[in-house]
Design an enzyme around this catalytic site. Structure first.
Site, short mmCIF file in Angstrom:
data_model
loop_
_atom_site.label_atom_id
_atom_site.label_comp_id
_atom_site.label_asym_id
_atom_site.label_seq_id
_atom_site.Cartn_x
_atom_site.Cartn_y
_atom_site.Cartn_z
N SER A 9 0.72 -1.10 -0.16
CA SER A 9 -0.32 0.33 0.39
C SER A 9 0.66 1.35 0.07
CB SER A 9 -1.36 0.46 1.36
OG SER A 9 -0.09 -0.21 1.79
N GLY A 17 5.09 0.32 -3.69
CA GLY A 17 3.79 -0.52 -4.05
C GLY A 17 3.33 -0.54 -4.69
N TYR A 66 17.82 3.02 11.08
CA TYR A 66 17.23 2.41 9.89
C TYR A 66 18.36 1.67 9.39
CZ TYR A 66 14.87 2.60 5.43
OH TYR A 66 14.86 2.67 4.08
N LYS A 115 18.91 -2.51 7.51
CA LYS A 115 18.69 -2.37 6.47
C LYS A 115 19.68 -3.62 5.86
CE LYS A 115 14.76 -0.95 4.45
NZ LYS A 115 14.20 -1.98 3.77
N ASN A 156 16.91 7.96 -3.03
CA ASN A 156 15.43 8.32 -2.60
C ASN A 156 14.56 8.75 -3.79
OD1 ASN A 156 13.80 10.53 -1.22
ND2 ASN A 156 15.55 11.25 -0.67
N HIS A 191 10.01 12.55 3.51
CA HIS A 191 10.79 12.59 3.17
C HIS A 191 10.88 14.44 2.20
CE1 HIS A 191 11.88 8.34 3.08
NE2 HIS A 191 12.92 8.82 2.90
N ASP A 200 20.65 19.03 8.42
CA ASP A 200 21.15 18.56 6.84
C ASP A 200 21.56 17.71 6.53
OD1 ASP A 200 21.10 21.65 5.38
OD2 ASP A 200 22.78 21.77 5.67
P1 NAP Z 1 6.22 3.42 2.57
O1 NAP Z 1 5.42 4.69 1.40
O2 NAP Z 1 5.73 4.51 3.95
O3 NAP Z 1 4.91 2.01 2.88
C1 NAP Z 1 5.72 1.51 3.50
C2 NAP Z 1 4.21 -0.15 3.82
O4 NAP Z 1 5.20 -0.97 4.46
C3 NAP Z 1 2.95 0.44 3.20
O5 NAP Z 1 2.54 -0.96 2.87
C4 NAP Z 1 2.94 -0.36 5.01
O6 NAP Z 1 1.34 -0.54 5.83
C5 NAP Z 1 3.90 -1.62 5.36
N1 NAP Z 1 4.04 -1.89 6.49
C6 NAP Z 1 4.75 -1.15 7.74
N2 NAP Z 1 5.04 -0.99 8.97
C7 NAP Z 1 4.48 -3.11 8.76
C8 NAP Z 1 4.29 -3.54 9.50
N3 NAP Z 1 4.22 -3.60 10.81
N4 NAP Z 1 3.76 -4.93 8.84
C9 NAP Z 1 3.30 -5.36 7.21
N5 NAP Z 1 3.35 -3.98 6.56
C10 NAP Z 1 3.92 -3.37 6.79
O7 NAP Z 1 7.56 3.27 2.22
P2 NAP Z 1 8.06 2.85 0.86
O8 NAP Z 1 8.61 4.63 0.23
O9 NAP Z 1 7.05 2.70 -0.34
O10 NAP Z 1 8.99 1.93 0.98
C11 NAP Z 1 9.22 0.73 0.35
C12 NAP Z 1 10.82 -0.07 0.05
O11 NAP Z 1 11.49 1.12 0.21
C13 NAP Z 1 10.71 0.02 2.29
O12 NAP Z 1 11.98 -0.76 1.87
C14 NAP Z 1 11.95 1.12 2.14
O13 NAP Z 1 12.76 1.31 2.76
C15 NAP Z 1 12.87 1.10 0.85
N6 NAP Z 1 12.82 2.63 0.32
C16 NAP Z 1 12.19 4.15 0.69
C17 NAP Z 1 13.19 5.34 0.18
C18 NAP Z 1 12.15 6.49 -0.16
O14 NAP Z 1 12.64 6.98 -0.05
N7 NAP Z 1 10.75 6.43 0.26
C19 NAP Z 1 14.10 5.33 -0.27
C20 NAP Z 1 14.69 3.70 -0.53
C21 NAP Z 1 14.18 2.48 0.05
P3 NAP Z 1 0.05 0.17 5.96
O15 NAP Z 1 0.32 0.86 4.68
O16 NAP Z 1 -0.52 -0.53 5.99
O17 NAP Z 1 0.98 1.33 7.17
P1 GDP Z 2 17.53 12.20 2.79
O1 GDP Z 2 17.21 11.81 1.64
O2 GDP Z 2 17.93 10.52 3.77
O3 GDP Z 2 18.13 12.32 3.34
O4 GDP Z 2 16.09 12.21 3.33
P2 GDP Z 2 14.90 13.15 3.09
O5 GDP Z 2 14.65 12.64 1.74
O6 GDP Z 2 14.30 13.09 3.97
O7 GDP Z 2 15.86 14.68 2.18
C1 GDP Z 2 16.72 14.38 3.50
C2 GDP Z 2 17.43 16.78 2.93
O8 GDP Z 2 16.40 17.51 2.69
C3 GDP Z 2 18.24 17.25 4.32
O9 GDP Z 2 18.93 18.21 3.53
C4 GDP Z 2 17.28 18.49 4.72
O10 GDP Z 2 17.57 19.34 5.14
C5 GDP Z 2 15.95 18.51 3.60
N1 GDP Z 2 14.91 19.26 4.17
C6 GDP Z 2 14.32 20.57 3.32
N2 GDP Z 2 13.59 20.49 3.81
C7 GDP Z 2 12.62 19.10 4.01
C8 GDP Z 2 11.80 18.96 4.49
O11 GDP Z 2 10.58 19.38 4.82
N3 GDP Z 2 10.90 17.68 5.39
C9 GDP Z 2 12.62 16.96 4.98
N4 GDP Z 2 12.43 15.87 5.68
N5 GDP Z 2 13.78 17.22 4.57
C10 GDP Z 2 13.79 18.61 4.73
#
Ligand code: NAP
Ligand code: GDP
Length: 318
Positions: A13, A17, A139, A143, A168, A182, A274
């Site tokens: 979700s 996903g 985290y 990971k 990201n 983020h 930052d």
């Molecule tokens: P997200 O939008 O926050 O979604 C998280 C998902 O995990 C949701 O479906 C949530 O279900 C489920 N979840 C959380 N806790 C759970 C639990 N205890 N049991 C079962 N399900 C659970 O995350 P995303 O951004 O899509 O990230 C997906 C993957 O990519 C993750 O492994 C993350 O670490 C990795 N990743 C993300 C980023 C990024 O920038 N977003 C970057 C690099 C890697 P509900 O909806 O029911 O809460």
């Molecule tokens: P990261 O890429 O893992 O560091 O995670 P983020 O996606 O949270 O990005 C963080 C960077 O964005 C840092 O340099 C923050 O100072 C900057 N930033 C600026 N405004 C925001 C905000 O509203 N939320 C977050 N999460 N970061 C912000």
């Protein structure tokens, strides 16, 4: 005749996903059955619930996306929760996958778990070469352990459990909560609130100087399908845009302002953190496999993400 695959997507979700669901509308194969689950189907921190989920769906393949995920500020305040929840989920998913004979598991790391003090660009061989940035050590270590478990399961039992390392991610269905998001969804939310209120000042946290690589969730979803179907190494693979596509947070804010047609002032709140200055990742390994893969141009992906939020903010994860 190829065997039917039953693919269970944990975290189905979430941002990634939902993007996989969208991409499958055009790229589904007849020998694949896809099942997307979230925390309401099973809390994956709980071993018994995880077992029941796998008994119910009997997957042959797993894309393990479920995780406690958040931006810099959420990580800084919850390192213990990020560590414990993610260690538990990952261990339960891999252990139950093994116990139930799952053939392939693709799990998700992140470029933000790489060593803090490092040379750039960072590649797949450098994941464990030194402590992560202190802001997200919980985290990061959780990971990193996925990669260790994948290697151990392969060495001891011959399992094909692998992982991908996205930079990201952003796109539709992101988390727009100001505390936990983020940077891109956080700034989309903030700029939306400012423009709706007729405000003239857009405040960005930190100096705007840090550099980041951003991947559009729909591009990442296409790469996930390729990894599931074609990539058979245990070693992780970085799924990132090219090094040349890295942008500063300041450049990002200018792109967002354009997408919103915002003409007011952009202010940087330098009292806020930052995080890591840069974590430039090399996608050379990906490029070796897929030299012609085309990423959506950043301004197009930002505009689509902004337009999606403006059309859906009432039902979005705010
Ligand atoms: P997200 O939008 O926050 O979604 C998280 C998902 O995990 C949701 O479906 C949530 O279900 C489920 N979840 C959380 N806790 C759970 C639990 N205890 N049991 C079962 N399900 C659970 O995350 P995303 O951004 O899509 O990230 C997906 C993957 O990519 C993750 O492994 C993350 O670490 C990795 N990743 C993300 C980023 C990024 O920038 N977003 C970057 C690099 C890697 P509900 O909806 O029911 O809460
Ligand atoms: P990261 O890429 O893992 O560091 O995670 P983020 O996606 O949270 O990005 C963080 C960077 O964005 C840092 O340099 C923050 O100072 C900057 N930033 C600026 N405004 C925001 C905000 O509203 N939320 C977050 N999460 N970061 C912000």
């Amino acid at each position: 005749m190829s065997e039917n695959k039953i693919i269970l997507v944990t975290g189905g979700s979430g941002l990634v996903g939902k993007a996989i669901q969208t991409v499958l509308e055009d790229e589904k194969k007849s020998d694949e059955t896809w099942i997307f689950v979230n925390s309401k189907d099973a809390n994956l921190c709980d071993l018994e619930e995880t077992k029941k989920l796998f008994e119910k769906h009997k997957p042959t393949h797993v894309i393990h996306l479920a995780a406690m995920v958040g931006g810099l500020f959420h990580n800084m305040n919850h390192n213990l929760d990020f560590l414990r929840n993610n260690l538990q989920m990952n261990s339960n998913v891999l252990d139950v996958s093994y116990a139930t004979g799952v053939k392939k598991v693709v799990s998700c790391l992140s470029t933000c778990i790489f060593p803090d003090k490092t040379t750039c660009p960072i590649d797949e061989t450098m994941i464990h070469n030194g402590p992560p940035h202190p802001s997200n050590f919980g985290y990061s270590y959780a990971k990193r352990m996925i990669d260790i478990m994948n290697k151990a399961y392969h060495e001891q039992h011959g399992c094909l459990y692998t992982s991908v390392v996205p930079c990201n991610v952003f796109g539709p269905h992101d988390n727009y909560n100001l505390e936990s998001s983020h940077v891109i969804p956080g700034l989309i939310r903030r700029l939306h609130d400012v423009t709706e209120a007729g405000g003239k000042t857009f405040t960005v946290l930190g100096t705007g100087k840090p550099l980041r690589q951003f991947i559009y969730s729909l591009d990442l979803a296409k790469l996930f399908l390729w990894v599931l179907r074609e990539y058979n190494e245990i070693e992780p693979i970085i799924l990132s845009v090219d090094e040349a596509a890295e942008v500063s947070i300041r450049q990002l804010t200018e792109e967002l302002a354009k997408a919103f047609d915002f003409k007011g002032e952009i202010v940087f709140d330098t009292t806020k953190a930052d995080g890591q200055y840069k974590k430039t990742a090399s996608n050379a390994k990906l490029r070796k496999y897929l030299p012609d893969f085309e990423f959506t141009p950043f301004p197009v992906a930002v505009k689509e993400s902004v337009d999606w939020y403006r059309a859906n903010y009432q039902n979005a994860r705010n």
